[in-house]
Scaffold this active site. Structure first.
Site, PDB file in Angstrom:
ATOM      1  N   GLU A 169     -23.366  30.852 -45.174  1.00 53.70           N
ATOM      2  CA  GLU A 169     -22.099  30.134 -45.249  1.00 53.70           C
ATOM      3  C   GLU A 169     -21.541  29.913 -46.821  1.00 53.70           C
ATOM      4  O   GLU A 169     -21.887  29.151 -47.475  1.00 53.70           O
ATOM      5  CB  GLU A 169     -21.772  28.950 -44.837  1.00 53.70           C
ATOM      6  CG  GLU A 169     -19.954  28.982 -44.552  1.00 53.70           C
ATOM      7  CD  GLU A 169     -19.581  27.201 -43.555  1.00 53.70           C
ATOM      8  OE1 GLU A 169     -20.198  27.315 -43.284  1.00 53.70           O
ATOM      9  OE2 GLU A 169     -18.483  27.098 -43.570  1.00 53.70           O
ATOM     10  N   HIS A 199     -12.575  28.437 -49.642  1.00 56.65           N
ATOM     11  CA  HIS A 199     -13.194  29.612 -48.303  1.00 56.65           C
ATOM     12  C   HIS A 199     -13.038  30.667 -48.348  1.00 56.65           C
ATOM     13  O   HIS A 199     -14.252  31.946 -48.677  1.00 56.65           O
ATOM     14  CB  HIS A 199     -12.822  28.866 -47.792  1.00 56.65           C
ATOM     15  CG  HIS A 199     -13.642  28.327 -46.715  1.00 56.65           C
ATOM     16  ND1 HIS A 199     -14.749  28.578 -45.477  1.00 56.65           N
ATOM     17  CD2 HIS A 199     -14.059  26.854 -46.739  1.00 56.65           C
ATOM     18  CE1 HIS A 199     -15.748  27.790 -45.613  1.00 56.65           C
ATOM     19  NE2 HIS A 199     -15.286  26.043 -46.067  1.00 56.65           N
ATOM     20  N   ASP A 239     -37.899  20.633 -38.789  1.00 55.16           N
ATOM     21  CA  ASP A 239     -37.105  21.419 -37.647  1.00 55.16           C
ATOM     22  C   ASP A 239     -35.482  21.277 -37.363  1.00 55.16           C
ATOM     23  O   ASP A 239     -34.833  20.038 -37.129  1.00 55.16           O
ATOM     24  CB  ASP A 239     -37.624  21.044 -36.374  1.00 55.16           C
ATOM     25  CG  ASP A 239     -37.373  20.958 -34.931  1.00 55.16           C
ATOM     26  OD1 ASP A 239     -36.189  21.588 -35.199  1.00 55.16           O
ATOM     27  OD2 ASP A 239     -38.196  21.067 -34.326  1.00 55.16           O
ATOM     28  N   LYS A 271     -19.642  18.318 -38.557  1.00 58.96           N
ATOM     29  CA  LYS A 271     -20.143  20.116 -38.673  1.00 58.96           C
ATOM     30  C   LYS A 271     -20.399  20.191 -40.418  1.00 58.96           C
ATOM     31  O   LYS A 271     -21.441  20.514 -41.386  1.00 58.96           O
ATOM     32  CB  LYS A 271     -19.279  21.076 -38.333  1.00 58.96           C
ATOM     33  CG  LYS A 271     -19.601  22.164 -38.453  1.00 58.96           C
ATOM     34  CD  LYS A 271     -18.923  23.205 -39.858  1.00 58.96           C
ATOM     35  CE  LYS A 271     -20.137  24.908 -40.111  1.00 58.96           C
ATOM     36  NZ  LYS A 271     -19.665  25.260 -41.314  1.00 58.96           N
TER      37      LYS A 271
HETATM   38  P1  NDP Z   1     -48.059  19.850 -36.596  1.00 57.68           P
HETATM   39  O1  NDP Z   1     -48.340  19.811 -34.970  1.00 57.68           O
HETATM   40  O2  NDP Z   1     -48.056  20.902 -37.641  1.00 57.68           O
HETATM   41  O3  NDP Z   1     -49.114  18.164 -37.219  1.00 57.68           O
HETATM   42  C1  NDP Z   1     -49.367  18.097 -38.568  1.00 57.68           C
HETATM   43  C2  NDP Z   1     -50.321  17.690 -38.744  1.00 57.68           C
HETATM   44  O4  NDP Z   1     -50.915  18.021 -40.140  1.00 57.68           O
HETATM   45  C3  NDP Z   1     -51.335  16.682 -38.301  1.00 57.68           C
HETATM   46  O5  NDP Z   1     -51.329  16.448 -37.049  1.00 57.68           O
HETATM   47  C4  NDP Z   1     -52.148  16.797 -39.662  1.00 57.68           C
HETATM   48  O6  NDP Z   1     -53.598  16.901 -38.834  1.00 57.68           O
HETATM   49  C5  NDP Z   1     -51.969  17.453 -40.973  1.00 57.68           C
HETATM   50  N1  NDP Z   1     -51.152  16.527 -41.744  1.00 57.68           N
HETATM   51  C6  NDP Z   1     -51.841  16.913 -42.503  1.00 57.68           C
HETATM   52  N2  NDP Z   1     -51.452  15.586 -43.985  1.00 57.68           N
HETATM   53  C7  NDP Z   1     -50.895  14.833 -43.539  1.00 57.68           C
HETATM   54  C8  NDP Z   1     -50.340  13.832 -43.802  1.00 57.68           C
HETATM   55  N3  NDP Z   1     -50.384  13.564 -44.548  1.00 57.68           N
HETATM   56  N4  NDP Z   1     -50.241  12.701 -42.376  1.00 57.68           N
HETATM   57  C9  NDP Z   1     -50.127  13.514 -41.730  1.00 57.68           C
HETATM   58  N5  NDP Z   1     -50.120  14.632 -40.747  1.00 57.68           N
HETATM   59  C10 NDP Z   1     -50.712  15.622 -41.574  1.00 57.68           C
HETATM   60  O7  NDP Z   1     -46.647  19.301 -36.709  1.00 57.68           O
HETATM   61  P2  NDP Z   1     -45.781  17.961 -35.688  1.00 57.68           P
HETATM   62  O8  NDP Z   1     -47.102  17.456 -35.155  1.00 57.68           O
HETATM   63  O9  NDP Z   1     -45.343  16.720 -37.029  1.00 57.68           O
HETATM   64  O10 NDP Z   1     -45.308  18.860 -34.408  1.00 57.68           O
HETATM   65  C11 NDP Z   1     -43.768  19.583 -35.834  1.00 57.68           C
HETATM   66  C12 NDP Z   1     -43.714  20.774 -35.290  1.00 57.68           C
HETATM   67  O11 NDP Z   1     -43.421  20.284 -33.592  1.00 57.68           O
HETATM   68  C13 NDP Z   1     -42.424  21.777 -35.319  1.00 57.68           C
HETATM   69  O12 NDP Z   1     -42.287  22.769 -35.379  1.00 57.68           O
HETATM   70  C14 NDP Z   1     -41.407  21.600 -34.391  1.00 57.68           C
HETATM   71  O13 NDP Z   1     -40.456  22.193 -34.219  1.00 57.68           O
HETATM   72  C15 NDP Z   1     -42.152  21.401 -33.829  1.00 57.68           C
HETATM   73  N6  NDP Z   1     -42.048  20.865 -32.088  1.00 57.68           N
HETATM   74  C16 NDP Z   1     -41.267  20.278 -31.804  1.00 57.68           C
HETATM   75  C17 NDP Z   1     -40.561  19.875 -30.464  1.00 57.68           C
HETATM   76  C18 NDP Z   1     -39.329  18.459 -30.712  1.00 57.68           C
HETATM   77  O14 NDP Z   1     -38.761  18.663 -31.270  1.00 57.68           O
HETATM   78  N7  NDP Z   1     -38.265  18.585 -29.562  1.00 57.68           N
HETATM   79  C19 NDP Z   1     -41.543  19.554 -29.333  1.00 57.68           C
HETATM   80  C20 NDP Z   1     -42.410  19.896 -29.787  1.00 57.68           C
HETATM   81  C21 NDP Z   1     -42.925  20.787 -30.949  1.00 57.68           C
HETATM   82  P3  NDP Z   1     -54.724  16.223 -39.085  1.00 57.68           P
HETATM   83  O15 NDP Z   1     -55.119  14.484 -39.391  1.00 57.68           O
HETATM   84  O16 NDP Z   1     -55.491  16.994 -37.531  1.00 57.68           O
HETATM   85  O17 NDP Z   1     -55.648  17.266 -40.219  1.00 57.68           O
END
Ligand code: NDP
Length: 422
Positions: free
Chosen positions: A80, A372, A275, A259
């Site tokens: 935008e 705008h 997200d 908005k």
């Molecule tokens: P991920 O599944 O990518 O998980 C994040 C991973 O990052 C953790 O599991 C962890 O893995 C790793 N990690 C590394 N460093 C850190 C830290 N310092 N703190 C926390 N985690 C760390 O992402 P999210 O679980 O956050 O989920 C977000 C995604 O899910 C987005 O893409 C979203 O769009 C999507 N989503 C959204 C929904 C909704 O909004 N309703 C529904 C379903 C999906 P480890 O500890 O194992 O190394």
């Protein structure tokens, strides 16, 4: 004079050079910016199904933005026109006063297991609460790595709503947004809850109504900085406060008011690979929390100051999802100085408030169209087929016309080319 004075007048290369210098960007970020390097096809193909290619949007920057006494540059992705310009102007005016402050109230994500067909809901509720520790342990066993990082399941709450008994789980997800973390944990609790309550689980899923991830941004603007004439400055401040009250009582205005806030918030959320649907869903639910949809921000006059405040749920991450995959997102984090999730959430809330200030100020003074249409005229010139050398001339001529539309742009372009040929 600020290092970033006249930033908007510089060439793309000059802006990159200045940013690299002032924000100490890495060699890698410099290379990505210079080549305008986008998402590699191999990664894009893994991020979404049926992919055909990638889809580009402008990647811009608000050069100077003050939060909690520290100076930042804000990367923004938006289609935008005028959003980046308005935010930059707002940040400049507010920077002359105190800048922004942000407070993170809490940073827990909430998920729910919705149970139904329970023989005795009141009894089941008591049983669940009595087994809190077992349930929290089960949740943590579902995602042990987040516990190792110092996070994990923190509390449960149980509520009867109509035919449902809903178990809410709050989790400290550290630097992640936590959707996948929570969904795994919740699914790990589901069978146990069904056995315990003799009921059925309809679903186990994160809630985007992130009321335990609230962030408040605030700014205090010296009214005298709003205009050169003190009478006009006072009138502008009073009208901004009035506009904020209008957004509290009229949902038609509130939706547009919010908005405008999201013009800034979404641009930064997108640039940082977060997200934006999650942020939008949570914030709009929060805007209607008392049964009426209201403006998310408020503006009030306190003595010599105009005080703005915005509280919003911000489930913001610095890891996870697509954040590590997109090279431009990495540049965005570099520009921001590699903030943690709390700092980034504070910056995002403050950007929303800044954008809101800029929009309200324009609305109650010159009107929103002046700024705008200037940028819109450029877009129309490009759409009409103007070359880079022709765009500014056509845009300037277009703004003098009664109807600033594509048809007029095409006519002006034809005339310009005919004149050149003659
Ligand atoms: P991920 O599944 O990518 O998980 C994040 C991973 O990052 C953790 O599991 C962890 O893995 C790793 N990690 C590394 N460093 C850190 C830290 N310092 N703190 C926390 N985690 C760390 O992402 P999210 O679980 O956050 O989920 C977000 C995604 O899910 C987005 O893409 C979203 O769009 C999507 N989503 C959204 C929904 C909704 O909004 N309703 C529904 C379903 C999906 P480890 O500890 O194992 O190394």
């Amino acid at each position: 004079m600020s290092t970033f004075s006249g930033f908007y007048k510089k060439s793309r290369q000059e802006r990159i050079d200045l940013l690299v210098h002032e924000r100490a960007l890495s060699e890698e970020s410099l290379a990505i910016l210079q080549q305008d390097h986008n998402l590699p096809e191999t990664i894009a193909g893994k991020m979404a199904e049926n992919h055909l290619g990638t889809f580009a949007l402008p990647f811009s920057v608000v050069p100077e933005f003050w939060l909690n006494g520290q100076e930042y540059s804000l990367p923004m992705v938006t289609e935008e026109p005028s959003v980046v310009a308005a935010c930059s102007l707002g940040a400049k005016i507010i920077g002359k006063s105190s800048g922004f402050t942000a407070t993170i109230h809490e940073r827990l994500m909430i998920g729910q297991v919705a149970l139904y067909d329970i023989p005795n809901s009141a009894e089941a509720r008591q049983q669940i609460l009595a087994e809190t520790d077992t349930i929290l342990n089960l949740a943590n066993q579902g995602h042990p790595s987040i516990v190792k990082r110092g996070g994990g399941a923190r509390k449960i709450q149980v509520e009867e709503k109509d035919e449902f008994l809903i178990v809410y789980l709050s989790v400290d997800v550290k630097e992640a947004m936590g959707a996948n973390i929570l969904n795994t944990m919740l699914e790990g609790m589901k069978d146990y809850l069904e056995d315990l309550t003799k009921g059925k689980a309809l679903m186990a899923i994160l809630s985007n109504y992130a009321t335990e991830s609230l962030v408040t941004a605030e700014c205090r603007i010296a009214i005298s900085t709003l205009a050169t004439s003190s009478a006009i400055a006072q009138e502008t401040a009073e009208k901004i406060a009035l506009a904020s009250r209008l957004a509290q009582v009229d949902p038609y205005r509130a939706a547009t008011h919010n908005k405008g806030i999201f013009n800034g918030i979404d641009a930064l959320v997108l640039a940082t690979g977060n997200d934006w649907r999650a942020v939008e869903a949570g914030a709009h639910a929060y805007a209607g929390r008392d049964g009426q949809y209201r403006g998310l921000s408020t503006w009030e006059i306190e003595g010599e100051e105009l005080v703005g405040q915005l509280t919003i749920p911000l489930p913001i991450a610095t890891v996870g999802g697509s954040i590590g995959l997109n090279p431009k997102v990495q540049v965005a984090f570099d520009i921001l100085g590699q903030p943690d999730a709390r700092t980034l959430a504070g910056l995002i809330a403050a950007t929303g408030l800044c954008q809101n200030f800029a929009a309200l100020r324009a609305l109650v003074t010159t009107g929103i169209q002046q700024g705008h249409m200037k940028l819109h005229a450029k877009s129309l010139a490009i759409l009409a087929g103007a070359t880079e050398a022709e765009v500014d001339t056509i845009a300037q001529q277009l703004r003098k016309e009664k109807h600033t539309n594509l048809e007029t742009a095409k006519r002006l372009l034809q005339l310009l080319r005919q004149e050149k040929e003659a």
